[in-house]
Write a protein that holds these residues in place. Structure first.
Motif, mmCIF file in Angstrom:
data_model
loop_
_atom_site.group_PDB
_atom_site.id
_atom_site.type_symbol
_atom_site.label_atom_id
_atom_site.label_comp_id
_atom_site.label_asym_id
_atom_site.label_seq_id
_atom_site.Cartn_x
_atom_site.Cartn_y
_atom_site.Cartn_z
ATOM 1 N N UNK A 140 5.955 -8.806 -7.949
ATOM 2 C CA UNK A 140 7.120 -8.474 -8.759
ATOM 3 C C UNK A 140 8.308 -9.369 -8.435
ATOM 4 N N UNK A 141 9.117 -9.609 -9.424
ATOM 5 C CA UNK A 141 10.308 -10.445 -9.237
ATOM 6 C C UNK A 141 11.434 -9.680 -8.546
ATOM 7 N N UNK A 142 11.316 -8.355 -8.464
ATOM 8 C CA UNK A 142 12.337 -7.555 -7.776
ATOM 9 C C UNK A 142 11.900 -7.148 -6.369
ATOM 10 N N UNK A 143 10.651 -7.445 -5.991
ATOM 11 C CA UNK A 143 10.187 -7.212 -4.627
ATOM 12 C C UNK A 143 9.778 -5.798 -4.314
ATOM 13 N N UNK A 144 9.762 -4.911 -5.318
ATOM 14 C CA UNK A 144 9.360 -3.529 -5.081
ATOM 15 C C UNK A 144 7.864 -3.345 -5.329
ATOM 16 N N UNK A 145 7.344 -2.197 -4.836
ATOM 17 C CA UNK A 145 5.912 -1.922 -4.903
ATOM 18 C C UNK A 145 5.488 -1.317 -6.229
ATOM 19 N N UNK A 146 6.424 -1.119 -7.140
ATOM 20 C CA UNK A 146 6.089 -0.473 -8.401
ATOM 21 C C UNK A 146 6.929 -0.978 -9.551
ATOM 22 N N UNK A 211 6.173 4.257 6.611
ATOM 23 C CA UNK A 211 7.589 4.591 6.748
ATOM 24 C C UNK A 211 8.486 3.469 6.235
ATOM 25 N N UNK A 212 9.655 3.861 5.744
ATOM 26 C CA UNK A 212 10.696 2.894 5.371
ATOM 27 C C UNK A 212 11.269 2.355 6.678
ATOM 28 N N UNK A 213 10.824 1.164 7.057
ATOM 29 C CA UNK A 213 11.034 0.669 8.417
ATOM 30 C C UNK A 213 11.747 -0.672 8.421
ATOM 31 N N UNK A 214 12.429 -0.924 9.523
ATOM 32 C CA UNK A 214 13.061 -2.228 9.746
ATOM 33 C C UNK A 214 12.071 -3.259 10.270
ATOM 34 N N UNK A 215 10.821 -2.852 10.525
ATOM 35 C CA UNK A 215 9.841 -3.735 11.157
ATOM 36 C C UNK A 215 8.987 -4.519 10.170
ATOM 37 N N UNK A 216 9.390 -4.560 8.890
ATOM 38 C CA UNK A 216 8.595 -5.266 7.883
ATOM 39 C C UNK A 216 9.167 -6.633 7.498
ATOM 40 N N UNK A 217 10.316 -6.990 8.030
ATOM 41 C CA UNK A 217 11.004 -8.190 7.575
ATOM 42 C C UNK A 217 10.170 -9.464 7.604
ATOM 43 N N UNK A 218 9.536 -9.810 8.732
ATOM 44 C CA UNK A 218 8.756 -11.047 8.760
ATOM 45 C C UNK A 218 7.592 -11.041 7.769
ATOM 46 N N UNK A 219 6.970 -9.888 7.533
ATOM 47 C CA UNK A 219 5.899 -9.808 6.536
ATOM 48 C C UNK A 219 6.436 -10.177 5.152
ATOM 49 N N UNK A 220 7.604 -9.659 4.828
ATOM 50 C CA UNK A 220 8.173 -9.967 3.515
ATOM 51 C C UNK A 220 8.505 -11.448 3.396
ATOM 52 N N UNK A 221 8.870 -12.075 4.509
ATOM 53 C CA UNK A 221 9.016 -13.531 4.496
ATOM 54 C C UNK A 221 7.682 -14.198 4.184
ATOM 55 N N UNK A 224 6.793 -13.773 0.610
ATOM 56 C CA UNK A 224 7.819 -14.281 -0.289
ATOM 57 C C UNK A 224 8.615 -13.248 -1.039
ATOM 58 N N UNK A 225 8.622 -12.000 -0.567
ATOM 59 C CA UNK A 225 9.344 -10.957 -1.300
ATOM 60 C C UNK A 225 10.686 -10.597 -0.684
ATOM 61 N N UNK A 226 10.977 -11.099 0.517
ATOM 62 C CA UNK A 226 12.189 -10.690 1.224
ATOM 63 C C UNK A 226 13.449 -11.056 0.444
ATOM 64 N N UNK A 227 13.514 -12.310 -0.004
ATOM 65 C CA UNK A 227 14.710 -12.768 -0.701
ATOM 66 C C UNK A 227 14.854 -12.116 -2.069
ATOM 67 N N UNK A 228 13.737 -11.601 -2.602
ATOM 68 C CA UNK A 228 13.762 -11.032 -3.949
ATOM 69 C C UNK A 228 14.070 -9.537 -3.959
ATOM 70 N N UNK A 229 13.884 -8.875 -2.825
ATOM 71 C CA UNK A 229 13.998 -7.428 -2.798
ATOM 72 C C UNK A 229 15.407 -6.972 -3.160
#
Length: 340
Positions: A140-146, A211-221, A224-229
């Motif tokens: 997704x272009x907005x970085x969400x799961x749905x 869980x909605x966690x702070x530990x997902x940042x590097x995965x999103x990098x 490629x979804x981190x900057x888009x979220x």
């Protein structure tokens, strides 16, 4: 305290315990191994692998030692996993921004990056299990799961897409579908879709307590979804303060047809993992997230701790808490250690 008082107390302890000495079993490496209660094995590991289009590998800056691999690189990773005794690899795509849109339509392309990779691995290394996520955030272009209507995630419309995505991935060679989106009712719908497509043997490992966690940042990098979220994921991922809710989520997923369940992240949620494994009689996995990986690598890289020792200790803690297995980016490294 006087020396004689210490000696007197020591004698009293000896008398009370009839000569019991707990340290006897710790005095040698062989005796420690003999009575070890928890064992970490290569067979406990699932290796998450990032795949990219093109040739060669590309480092993930926030995850030292981890790369986005080409399709051929993923095939080589599968061969390495086989040789090390790692039973499953889990594929995560880095989707080019030009292929992302509001609806994540590339997820439904039977020739997308994940599907091509799964087919290539199955052709070259058929004995390796393949796990693929059912989720839209890599697409997704907005970085969400749905799917979204303004700022609102559309549950049922998203589930309809996940059903089709799961069938496409299973047809390409995925042995395990991992619904990671946290939409309500998605496990039952995916199970029904797989069965209707004649894919009854395809397993489901539900991200039941994600869980909605702070530990997902590097995965999103890495995908490629981190900057888009846009915004955060707290309206569908779980509140990290809750444990009873995790049990309810897991019970529902099992009732809907999940073969296995998962807790994510792992290290900060060992209490959740322990409770689910004690109360539910199903295989339960933990995901050592990208943030956990990055913390260990950063500390080890700065000489603040022994990285190899820390990896073994943490992964054994997952097993001690009851995990049937662990998704970890350390899989090949720890498998080589375990194999000597």
């Amino acid at each position: 305290m006087a020396a004689r008082d210490v000696n007197a107390i020591s004698r009293q302890i000896q008398d009370a315990t009839s000569g019991l000495r707990m340290r006897r079993l710790r005095q040698a490496d062989w005796s420690r191994r003999l009575v070890r209660e928890t064992h970490l094995r290569c067979e406990d590991l699932i290796w998450p692998v990032f795949v990219r289009d093109g040739n060669g590998a590309e480092p993930v800056v926030s995850m030292p030692g981890v790369e986005r691999r080409s399709i051929e690189g993923c095939v080589e990773a599968a061969r390495e996993a086989r040789d090390l005794g790692i039973p499953v690899i889990s594929l995560f795509p880095y989707t080019d921004p030009s292929l992302r849109d509001e609806t994540g339509s590339e997820a439904l392309n039977p020739n997308n990056l994940v599907c091509r990779t799964a087919r290539a691995i199955k052709a070259a290394v058929p004995e390796i299990g393949i796990m693929c996520d059912a989720a839209l955030d890599p697409y997704t272009s907005h970085g969400h799961d749905g799917l979204m209507d303004g700022e609102r995630i559309l549950n049922d419309a998203t589930v309809e897409v996940l059903m089709r995505q799961s069938v496409i991935q299973a047809e390409a060679g995925a042995d395990i579908i991992g619904p990671s989106d946290m939409m309500d009712g998605r496990v039952a719908c995916i199970r029904s879709a797989l069965d209707d497509a004649g894919l009854r043997d395809t397993m489901i490992m539900a991200y039941s307590a994600k869980y909605a966690s702070a530990f997902y940042g590097p995965f999103r990098d890495a995908v490629g979804s981190n900057a888009m979220l846009k915004g955060d994921k707290r309206t569908y991922q779980m509140d990290y303060a809750n444990v009873d809710e995790a049990l309810r989520e897991a019970v529902q997923d099992i009732a809907e047809g999940a073969d296995m369940i998962m807790v994510k992240p792992g290290l900060a949620y060992l209490d959740v993992l322990s409770r689910l494994t004690q109360e539910l009689n199903v295989p339960t996995f933990a995901y050592q997230t990208s943030g956990e990986y990055a913390m260990i690598m950063a500390a080890a890289g700065n000489g603040w701790l022994d990285g190899d020792a820390a990896i073994l200790e943490v992964l054994t803690a997952y097993k001690r808490a009851g995990a049937s297995g662990i998704l970890t980016y350390f899989s090949p490294k720890i498998a080589r250690t375990l194999r000597g």
